[in-house]
Design a protein around this motif. Structure first.
Motif, PDB file in Angstrom:
ATOM      1  N   PRO A 229       0.843  -1.205   0.000  1.00  0.00           N
ATOM      2  CA  PRO A 229       0.000   0.000   0.000  1.00  0.00           C
ATOM      3  C   PRO A 229       0.876   1.252   0.000  1.00  0.00           C
ATOM      4  O   PRO A 229       1.975   1.246   0.548  1.00  0.00           O
ATOM      5  CB  PRO A 229      -0.798  -0.129   1.310  1.00  0.00           C
ATOM      6  CG  PRO A 229       0.058  -0.975   2.190  1.00  0.00           C
ATOM      7  CD  PRO A 229       0.761  -1.934   1.279  1.00  0.00           C
ATOM      8  N   ARG A 230       0.350   2.317  -0.584  1.00  0.00           N
ATOM      9  CA  ARG A 230       1.187   3.511  -0.751  1.00  0.00           C
ATOM     10  C   ARG A 230       1.196   4.396   0.495  1.00  0.00           C
ATOM     11  O   ARG A 230       2.223   4.966   0.847  1.00  0.00           O
ATOM     12  CB  ARG A 230       0.699   4.322  -1.955  1.00  0.00           C
ATOM     13  CG  ARG A 230       1.741   5.322  -2.459  1.00  0.00           C
ATOM     14  CD  ARG A 230       1.270   6.018  -3.707  1.00  0.00           C
ATOM     15  NE  ARG A 230       0.232   6.998  -3.412  1.00  0.00           N
ATOM     16  CZ  ARG A 230      -0.620   7.478  -4.297  1.00  0.00           C
ATOM     17  NH1 ARG A 230      -0.602   7.030  -5.531  1.00  0.00           N
ATOM     18  NH2 ARG A 230      -1.520   8.374  -3.951  1.00  0.00           N
ATOM     19  N   THR A 231       0.026   4.542   1.137  1.00  0.00           N
ATOM     20  CA  THR A 231      -0.080   5.509   2.218  1.00  0.00           C
ATOM     21  C   THR A 231      -0.476   4.851   3.537  1.00  0.00           C
ATOM     22  O   THR A 231      -0.972   3.725   3.579  1.00  0.00           O
ATOM     23  CB  THR A 231      -1.129   6.587   1.897  1.00  0.00           C
ATOM     24  OG1 THR A 231      -2.436   5.978   1.896  1.00  0.00           O
ATOM     25  CG2 THR A 231      -0.875   7.223   0.535  1.00  0.00           C
ATOM     26  N   GLU A 232      -0.286   5.614   4.597  1.00  0.00           N
ATOM     27  CA  GLU A 232      -0.670   5.179   5.941  1.00  0.00           C
ATOM     28  C   GLU A 232      -2.167   4.909   6.008  1.00  0.00           C
ATOM     29  O   GLU A 232      -2.616   3.920   6.586  1.00  0.00           O
ATOM     30  CB  GLU A 232      -0.264   6.269   6.931  1.00  0.00           C
ATOM     31  CG  GLU A 232      -0.463   5.949   8.379  1.00  0.00           C
ATOM     32  CD  GLU A 232       0.003   7.099   9.262  1.00  0.00           C
ATOM     33  OE1 GLU A 232       0.077   6.886  10.482  1.00  0.00           O
ATOM     34  OE2 GLU A 232       0.275   8.206   8.729  1.00  0.00           O
ATOM     35  N   TRP A 233      -2.974   5.813   5.422  1.00  0.00           N
ATOM     36  CA  TRP A 233      -4.430   5.616   5.436  1.00  0.00           C
ATOM     37  C   TRP A 233      -4.811   4.307   4.753  1.00  0.00           C
ATOM     38  O   TRP A 233      -5.633   3.536   5.265  1.00  0.00           O
ATOM     39  CB  TRP A 233      -5.138   6.787   4.737  1.00  0.00           C
ATOM     40  CG  TRP A 233      -6.621   6.574   4.641  1.00  0.00           C
ATOM     41  CD1 TRP A 233      -7.550   6.889   5.579  1.00  0.00           C
ATOM     42  CD2 TRP A 233      -7.331   5.934   3.572  1.00  0.00           C
ATOM     43  NE1 TRP A 233      -8.797   6.486   5.162  1.00  0.00           N
ATOM     44  CE2 TRP A 233      -8.694   5.906   3.934  1.00  0.00           C
ATOM     45  CE3 TRP A 233      -6.949   5.390   2.339  1.00  0.00           C
ATOM     46  CZ2 TRP A 233      -9.670   5.354   3.104  1.00  0.00           C
ATOM     47  CZ3 TRP A 233      -7.921   4.834   1.516  1.00  0.00           C
ATOM     48  CH2 TRP A 233      -9.270   4.825   1.888  1.00  0.00           C
ATOM     49  N   LEU A 234      -4.216   4.021   3.602  1.00  0.00           N
ATOM     50  CA  LEU A 234      -4.551   2.819   2.859  1.00  0.00           C
ATOM     51  C   LEU A 234      -4.131   1.562   3.614  1.00  0.00           C
ATOM     52  O   LEU A 234      -4.835   0.549   3.605  1.00  0.00           O
ATOM     53  CB  LEU A 234      -3.889   2.860   1.481  1.00  0.00           C
ATOM     54  CG  LEU A 234      -4.240   1.731   0.504  1.00  0.00           C
ATOM     55  CD1 LEU A 234      -5.746   1.625   0.318  1.00  0.00           C
ATOM     56  CD2 LEU A 234      -3.551   1.952  -0.830  1.00  0.00           C
ATOM     57  N   ALA A 235      -3.004   1.616   4.289  1.00  0.00           N
ATOM     58  CA  ALA A 235      -2.558   0.461   5.083  1.00  0.00           C
ATOM     59  C   ALA A 235      -3.547   0.155   6.196  1.00  0.00           C
ATOM     60  O   ALA A 235      -3.766  -1.014   6.536  1.00  0.00           O
ATOM     61  CB  ALA A 235      -1.178   0.734   5.661  1.00  0.00           C
ATOM     62  N   ARG A 236      -4.159   1.176   6.783  1.00  0.00           N
ATOM     63  CA  ARG A 236      -5.175   0.953   7.810  1.00  0.00           C
ATOM     64  C   ARG A 236      -6.460   0.388   7.212  1.00  0.00           C
ATOM     65  O   ARG A 236      -7.170  -0.393   7.848  1.00  0.00           O
ATOM     66  CB  ARG A 236      -5.499   2.257   8.538  1.00  0.00           C
ATOM     67  CG  ARG A 236      -4.360   2.815   9.363  1.00  0.00           C
ATOM     68  CD  ARG A 236      -4.817   4.061  10.134  1.00  0.00           C
ATOM     69  NE  ARG A 236      -3.692   4.748  10.755  1.00  0.00           N
ATOM     70  CZ  ARG A 236      -3.158   4.397  11.914  1.00  0.00           C
ATOM     71  NH1 ARG A 236      -3.655   3.364  12.567  1.00  0.00           N
ATOM     72  NH2 ARG A 236      -2.135   5.069  12.410  1.00  0.00           N
ATOM     73  N   PHE A 237      -6.746   0.795   5.974  1.00  0.00           N
ATOM     74  CA  PHE A 237      -8.017   0.414   5.342  1.00  0.00           C
ATOM     75  C   PHE A 237      -7.992  -1.010   4.798  1.00  0.00           C
ATOM     76  O   PHE A 237      -9.011  -1.698   4.816  1.00  0.00           O
ATOM     77  CB  PHE A 237      -8.325   1.411   4.209  1.00  0.00           C
ATOM     78  CG  PHE A 237      -9.659   1.212   3.559  1.00  0.00           C
ATOM     79  CD1 PHE A 237     -10.832   1.451   4.253  1.00  0.00           C
ATOM     80  CD2 PHE A 237      -9.750   0.773   2.245  1.00  0.00           C
ATOM     81  CE1 PHE A 237     -12.071   1.268   3.663  1.00  0.00           C
ATOM     82  CE2 PHE A 237     -10.979   0.586   1.633  1.00  0.00           C
ATOM     83  CZ  PHE A 237     -12.145   0.833   2.349  1.00  0.00           C
ATOM     84  N   ILE A 238      -6.847  -1.475   4.309  1.00  0.00           N
ATOM     85  CA  ILE A 238      -6.748  -2.778   3.653  1.00  0.00           C
ATOM     86  C   ILE A 238      -6.084  -3.792   4.590  1.00  0.00           C
ATOM     87  O   ILE A 238      -4.927  -3.642   4.962  1.00  0.00           O
ATOM     88  CB  ILE A 238      -5.928  -2.686   2.351  1.00  0.00           C
ATOM     89  CG1 ILE A 238      -6.605  -1.766   1.339  1.00  0.00           C
ATOM     90  CG2 ILE A 238      -5.686  -4.071   1.758  1.00  0.00           C
ATOM     91  CD1 ILE A 238      -7.815  -2.343   0.666  1.00  0.00           C
ATOM     92  N   GLY A 239      -6.827  -4.831   4.954  1.00  0.00           N
ATOM     93  CA  GLY A 239      -6.246  -5.959   5.671  1.00  0.00           C
ATOM     94  C   GLY A 239      -5.870  -5.668   7.107  1.00  0.00           C
ATOM     95  O   GLY A 239      -5.982  -4.546   7.605  1.00  0.00           O
ATOM     96  N   ASN A 240      -5.415  -6.714   7.816  1.00  0.00           N
ATOM     97  CA  ASN A 240      -4.917  -6.585   9.178  1.00  0.00           C
ATOM     98  C   ASN A 240      -3.435  -6.245   9.153  1.00  0.00           C
ATOM     99  O   ASN A 240      -2.715  -6.605   8.236  1.00  0.00           O
ATOM    100  CB  ASN A 240      -5.101  -7.900   9.945  1.00  0.00           C
ATOM    101  CG  ASN A 240      -6.550  -8.171  10.262  1.00  0.00           C
ATOM    102  OD1 ASN A 240      -7.337  -7.240  10.403  1.00  0.00           O
ATOM    103  ND2 ASN A 240      -6.923  -9.438  10.386  1.00  0.00           N
ATOM    104  N   GLY A 241      -2.992  -5.589  10.189  1.00  0.00           N
ATOM    105  CA  GLY A 241      -1.571  -5.282  10.285  1.00  0.00           C
ATOM    106  C   GLY A 241      -1.308  -4.287  11.381  1.00  0.00           C
ATOM    107  O   GLY A 241      -2.230  -3.760  12.012  1.00  0.00           O
TER     108      GLY A 241
END
Length: 340
Positions: A229-241
């Motif tokens: 994922p490119r951004t911090e927001w997208l990393a929160r939105f897609i999948g667990n982590g």
């Protein structure tokens, strides 16, 4: 079959900009998902593709034919697109067969050709025996398949789907996802599928356009969105982590050992790093933390670990770990993100 192209497409309302300079090149025959939270502009984009909304700026084209621009608007009925709505949009006073053939009648298809296309469309979605039934006598999943059959009968070049599984029970969704995949393979049409459900988008689409606040955040395959994922927001939105703040954080791939070393460093500018739980293993060496939660998920446990600096790290583990236990976690890899 032609590519579907959006160039700088915008839609503004008096109180907000719904879509802001959207650029997309959708290959002919692709299955594309428009994914994002409520209010991100994905349904407005679909309605502009269908011709239900005007374009305030930019251009929508199907191959060499301009469908929408500030001075051009091809009506919905002349776009050779089919629409599958969340609410099914079936006429209650018509039979199933009449609903499937409605667009054909509008286009002047009659007699044997009309009967053949309606019959074949219903057979393709396994509803031939319900041809004379009223839509209200069918289940939600069956009604959605009637809507698919209507698209199939009309031989739409592009099929637009507006959150088509939102009104279905959870147990029906898997079978309908398979129906959409089968339908796409059979027709070869271009599919544009709007959803706020990342699991649906990742399971169905060849490529996903993630939208946020009217803008495109990333356009990529499901695998790329999850892994890079490119951004911090997208990393929160897609999948667990786990999103960790790390000193000296680079963008892109990060090896586990430098990351673990950086977690203990208090100096330097900090940036966001994504660690997926499958890349964390409870081991004899690594970063030390305290177990804050342990949740059974069937084939594994999700273990939430609090690190010494109070950040939290999610790991998958094969057995239960007691809350409060001190553990050592080894990170194998991570991904450095853009802020925001």
């Amino acid at each position: 079959m032609a590519d579907l192209i959006l160039r700088g497409v915008s839609k503004r309302y008096p109180d907000a900009t719904a879509v802001d300079g959207l650029d997309l090149a959708i290959p002919a025959g692709a299955f594309v998902a428009l994914l994002g939270p409520s209010g991100c502009g994905k349904t407005t984009t679909l309605r502009m593709l269908a011709g239900f909304e005007d374009v305030d700026a930019g251009q929508i084209a199907l191959g060499d034919r301009v469908l929408s621009s500030p001075d051009t608007h091809v009506p919905p009925e002349h776009r050779r697109m089919g629409m599958v709505f969340q609410s099914y949009a079936l006429w209650p006073h018509m039979s199933v067969a009449q609903n499937v053939g409605y667009a054909l009648k509008l286009r002047g298809v009659r007699a044997a050709e009309y009967e053949r296309r309606v019959r074949e469309a219903l057979e393709s979605v396994h509803l031939a025996e319900y041809a004379d039934a009223a839509p209200q006598a069918l289940s939600g999943g069956q009604r959605q398949r009637v809507a698919l059959a209507r698209c199939l009968a009309s031989e739409a070049r592009v099929v637009l789907l507006d959150e088509p599984l939102a009104n279905l029970d959870r147990h029906l969704r898997a079978s309908m996802e398979q129906a959409f995949r089968d339908f796409h393979r059979r027709t070869g049409a271009t599919f544009v599928y709007v959803t706020h459900d990342q699991a649906e988008a990742m399971a169905l689409a060849d490529r996903v356009a993630v939208m946020h606040r009217g803008r495109l955040v990333q356009w990529a395959t499901p695998e790329e969105l999850y892994q890079r994922p490119r951004t911090e927001w997208l990393a929160r939105f897609i999948g667990n982590g786990s999103l960790l703040e790390v000193a000296g954080q680079p963008l892109g791939p990060i090896d586990g050992q430098p990351l673990m070393d950086a977690l203990g460093c208090a100096e330097g500018q900090r940036g966001p790093v994504l660690v997926r739980p499958q890349h964390v293993r409870l081991d004899e060496s690594g970063v030390v933390g305290e177990v804050r939660d342990c949740v059974f998920r069937g084939e594994r446990y999700e273990v939430l670990i609090r690190l010494p600096d109070q950040q939290q790290l999610l790991a998958y583990h094969g057995c239960h770990v007691a809350i409060g236990q001190r553990v050592t976690a080894r990170i194998s890899q991570a991904w450095g993100l853009e802020r925001g």
